[in-house]
Each structure stands twice: as structure tokens, then as C-alpha cells.
Design an enzyme around this catalytic site. Structure first.
Site, PDB file in Angstrom:
ATOM      1  N   ASN A 101      22.884  27.342  48.090  1.00 50.07           N
ATOM      2  CA  ASN A 101      21.693  26.523  48.315  1.00 50.07           C
ATOM      3  C   ASN A 101      20.769  26.684  47.108  1.00 50.07           C
ATOM      4  O   ASN A 101      20.114  27.708  46.971  1.00 50.07           O
ATOM      5  CB  ASN A 101      20.997  26.990  49.610  1.00 50.07           C
ATOM      6  CG  ASN A 101      19.687  26.262  49.845  1.00 50.07           C
ATOM      7  OD1 ASN A 101      19.418  25.233  49.228  1.00 50.07           O
ATOM      8  ND2 ASN A 101      18.852  26.791  50.742  1.00 50.07           N
ATOM      9  N   LYS A 133      18.109  25.168  46.438  1.00 45.85           N
ATOM     10  CA  LYS A 133      16.694  24.916  46.782  1.00 45.85           C
ATOM     11  C   LYS A 133      16.058  24.001  45.712  1.00 45.85           C
ATOM     12  O   LYS A 133      16.704  23.094  45.230  1.00 45.85           O
ATOM     13  CB  LYS A 133      15.945  26.228  46.918  1.00 45.85           C
ATOM     14  CG  LYS A 133      16.654  27.221  47.841  1.00 45.85           C
ATOM     15  CD  LYS A 133      15.772  28.357  48.224  1.00 45.85           C
ATOM     16  CE  LYS A 133      16.585  29.411  48.952  1.00 45.85           C
ATOM     17  NZ  LYS A 133      15.762  30.388  49.615  1.00 45.85           N
ATOM     18  N   HIS A 138      16.733  24.675  57.842  1.00 49.17           N
ATOM     19  CA  HIS A 138      16.499  25.877  57.015  1.00 49.17           C
ATOM     20  C   HIS A 138      15.100  26.403  57.345  1.00 49.17           C
ATOM     21  O   HIS A 138      14.181  25.619  57.605  1.00 49.17           O
ATOM     22  CB  HIS A 138      16.619  25.516  55.532  1.00 49.17           C
ATOM     23  CG  HIS A 138      16.641  26.723  54.650  1.00 49.17           C
ATOM     24  ND1 HIS A 138      15.500  27.408  54.322  1.00 49.17           N
ATOM     25  CD2 HIS A 138      17.664  27.395  54.076  1.00 49.17           C
ATOM     26  CE1 HIS A 138      15.824  28.456  53.550  1.00 49.17           C
ATOM     27  NE2 HIS A 138      17.150  28.461  53.394  1.00 49.17           N
ATOM     28  N   GLU A 185      12.830  27.398  55.586  1.00 48.75           N
ATOM     29  CA  GLU A 185      11.762  26.882  54.718  1.00 48.75           C
ATOM     30  C   GLU A 185      11.320  25.484  55.159  1.00 48.75           C
ATOM     31  O   GLU A 185      10.199  25.067  54.890  1.00 48.75           O
ATOM     32  CB  GLU A 185      12.249  26.901  53.252  1.00 48.75           C
ATOM     33  CG  GLU A 185      12.302  28.332  52.730  1.00 48.75           C
ATOM     34  CD  GLU A 185      13.278  28.569  51.593  1.00 48.75           C
ATOM     35  OE1 GLU A 185      13.739  27.591  50.976  1.00 48.75           O
ATOM     36  OE2 GLU A 185      13.577  29.750  51.333  1.00 48.75           O
ATOM     37  N   GLU A 190      20.410  33.129  59.524  1.00 49.63           N
ATOM     38  CA  GLU A 190      19.584  33.481  58.376  1.00 49.63           C
ATOM     39  C   GLU A 190      18.283  34.114  58.858  1.00 49.63           C
ATOM     40  O   GLU A 190      17.303  33.388  59.103  1.00 49.63           O
ATOM     41  CB  GLU A 190      19.252  32.231  57.566  1.00 49.63           C
ATOM     42  CG  GLU A 190      20.426  31.583  56.892  1.00 49.63           C
ATOM     43  CD  GLU A 190      20.032  31.012  55.544  1.00 49.63           C
ATOM     44  OE1 GLU A 190      20.605  31.430  54.554  1.00 49.63           O
ATOM     45  OE2 GLU A 190      19.121  30.182  55.494  1.00 49.63           O
ATOM     46  N   GLY A 247      15.426  35.664  50.408  1.00 51.49           N
ATOM     47  CA  GLY A 247      14.688  35.766  49.148  1.00 51.49           C
ATOM     48  C   GLY A 247      13.896  37.045  48.988  1.00 51.49           C
ATOM     49  O   GLY A 247      13.060  37.149  48.084  1.00 51.49           O
ATOM     50  N   SER A 288      19.648  37.120  51.138  1.00 53.02           N
ATOM     51  CA  SER A 288      19.809  38.102  50.049  1.00 53.02           C
ATOM     52  C   SER A 288      21.241  38.596  49.886  1.00 53.02           C
ATOM     53  O   SER A 288      21.474  39.784  49.686  1.00 53.02           O
ATOM     54  CB  SER A 288      18.833  39.267  50.247  1.00 53.02           C
ATOM     55  OG  SER A 288      17.504  38.820  50.191  1.00 53.02           O
TER      56      SER A 288
HETATM   57  C1  PEP Z   1      18.639  30.743  51.660  1.00 53.30           C
HETATM   58  O1  PEP Z   1      17.646  30.233  51.189  1.00 53.30           O
HETATM   59  O2  PEP Z   1      19.332  30.107  52.465  1.00 53.30           O
HETATM   60  C2  PEP Z   1      18.987  32.103  51.258  1.00 53.30           C
HETATM   61  C3  PEP Z   1      19.871  32.741  51.935  1.00 53.30           C
HETATM   62  O3  PEP Z   1      18.316  32.601  50.176  1.00 53.30           O
HETATM   63  P1  PEP Z   1      18.573  34.017  49.447  1.00 53.30           P
HETATM   64  O4  PEP Z   1      20.063  34.181  49.275  1.00 53.30           O
HETATM   65  O5  PEP Z   1      17.864  33.916  48.147  1.00 53.30           O
HETATM   66  O6  PEP Z   1      18.015  35.071  50.350  1.00 53.30           O
END
Ligand code: PEP
Length: 252
Positions: free
Chosen positions: A11, A13, A98, A100, A168, A174, A214
Site C-alpha cells: 500500500n 498510500k 483502511h 486512515e 490491521e 506506521g 509495521s
Molecule cells: C498500512 O498502511 O496498511 C500499513 C500496514 O502501514 P505500515 O506497514 O507502514 O505500518
């Protein structure tokens, strides 16, 4: 969606800024994963980069995903992007719900509408679920259960099997605070139990579950082996072709 094939989605973003950077990231991923045939690898660039990225991955096995979609197909909806438009560009998966986007006000109901719209076009929705924080009473389980329950109100057994669920936890996204292997395993079992209650055991076993939060090259192998999920949704680490390819290769 075959459960035994690892699924790794990058992803991107709101990255990178330029079209040429997106093209070169896509080319980098293609080069690094030229020999990869065991996993299904998917990249999810910004809407505006989809077409160029598609060109770069077209001779590889890598697939294209969008990061979101609107629930209506066509009409007076300024600023939105429809599933018909995404389908025309060759998108095979769409990330929905997601955290976000949920943080910007997206509700379970809207997520469900999008999932139905996506499935109607025979495209795979990747539905993100996950709690913002953990508590000793385990209320976060109820939170995830509620997100799954809302899906079950609109999807029958045939449809839910076509959905990918990405667990998630928001606190892991992040932040560098990756969930432990045990946390991930526990949630994999919990989601399967909830899906068994909402549908049946056979159906629950067929829904593909992946983890995001992460995931990095250094923790992917253990998380994959111990966490019980069928792959990863990768944010930050998917912006480096080398690291992303190491994550893919760790899913064995
Ligand atoms: C995400 O935004 O779906 C995500 C998992 O981000 P990160 O791997 O940076 O934690």
C-alpha cells in the site's frame, strides 16, 4: 482466493509524488521479484499513478490494487473514482476501510456498500479491520467482531469467501510497534471463530486473512510462520523495492 498462496500487498498510500518515481518503484519491484511465482504480489499506488504502474507491471505476475473506491458506479459524484473506472484500468483488488479512511469518517456501513459494489464487478475487496488500542479486558475483540458482523449483514457465504480480510491494528500502523506473533495468531483464530459463528466453519476456513502493521524485512519471516495469516498488507516498507521483495520472499 486460494488460501495457501501467500498474498502480499504494498500500500503506497500518498507516495511517491511524481509519476516517474512511481514508475521506477514499480519497475524496481518487477525486477526484484522476477523469479517469484509462489506468492501473489500486488501493488496499490495512488489513483493517479495506476495507469503508469499497470504498464510497468504488465509483463509480470504482479497485480494492481486501488487504495479505495466510491460506492456508486457513475454519475454526479464530483471527485470520486468508481469501480468501473478501476476495472477499466486493470485493477484486480481494492483496499476498503483502511483505518486512515475510517479516521476521516468512513463507517462500517459505507465500507459494506463499497464491498458489495466491488464484488459485483468480480474484483477482490481487501477489507481492513482492527482496533485503535488494546485493553486488558479484551474489548478490542468486540470491536473487530462488530466490523466483521457488519460485513455478514450484506454478504452471503459465497461472497464472503471472495473477500480478503486484513487485520490491521491501528496502533501498529506506521509506528514500528509490530503486533507480536502471538497477537497475530490469536487474532487469526478469533477472526476464524467469529466467521464460523456468522457463517459456518467451512466458509470461515476459506476466507483469506492477512496482517498489516509495521511489517518489515526483518520481522516478516517469523510473523508469517508464527502468525498464522496468509500474507501481509505492507505500508512504509513497500516503498523500497528491495525491502518489499524481501518481505515477499519471507512468506514461505
Ligand atoms: C498500512 O498502511 O496498511 C500499513 C500496514 O502501514 P505500515 O506497514 O507502514 O505500518
Amino acid at each position: 482466493m486460494k488460501k495457501n498462496v501467500p498474498l502480499i500487498i504494498g500500500n503506497w498510500k500518498l507516495n511517491p509524488v511524481t509519476l516517474s518515481e512511481a514508475a521506477s518503484l514499480a519497475s524496481g519491484v518487477v525486477t526484484k521479484l522476477k523469479k517469484e511465482t509462489e506468492a501473489l504480489v500486488v501493488v496499490a499506488p495512488s489513483f493517479i499513478h495506476l495507469q503508469e504502474v499497470k504498464k510497468k507491471i504488465s509483463k509480470s505476475l504482479i497485480e494492481l490494487a486501488a487504495q479505495d473506491v466510491y460506492s456508486k458506479n457513475i454519475g454526479a459524484h464530483t471527485g470520486e473514482v468508481s469501480i468501473l473506472q478501476l476495472k477499466d484500468l486493470g485493477v484486480s483488488m481494492v483496499i476498503v476501510g483502511h483505518s486512515e479512511r475510517r479516521a476521516m469518517g468512513e463507517t462500517n456501513k459505507e465500507v459494506c456498500q463499497k464491498v458489495v459494489t466491488i464484488l459485483a464487478q468480480k474484483i477482490t475487496p481487501v477489507v481492513c479491520v482492527g482496533e485503535s488500542e488494546r485493553d486488558d479486558q479484551g474489548n478490542f475483540f468486540t470491536f473487530v467482531e462488530e466490523q466483521l458482523r457488519s460485513l455478514s449483514e450484506v454478504l452471503d457465504t459465497t461472497q464472503i469467501k471472495k473477500v480478503v480480510i486484513a487485520y490491521e491494528p491501528i496502533w501498529a500502523i506506521g509506528t514500528g510497534n509490530t503486533a507480536t506473533n502471538e497477537d497475530v495468531k490469536e487474532m487469526q483464530l478469533f477472526i476464524e471463530t467469529v466467521l464460523t459463528k456468522l457463517y459456518d466453519r467451512n466458509t470461515a476456513k476459506k476466507v483469506k486473512l492477512i496482517y498489516g502493521g509495521s511489517v518489515k524485512a526483518h520481522n516478516a519471516a517469523e510473523l508469517y510462520k508464527e502468525g498464522g495469516m496468509s500474507g501481509f498488507l505492507v505500508g512504509g516498507a513497500s516503498l523500497k523495492a528491495e525491502e518489499f521483495s524481501e518481505i515477499v520472499k519471507a512468506c514461505k
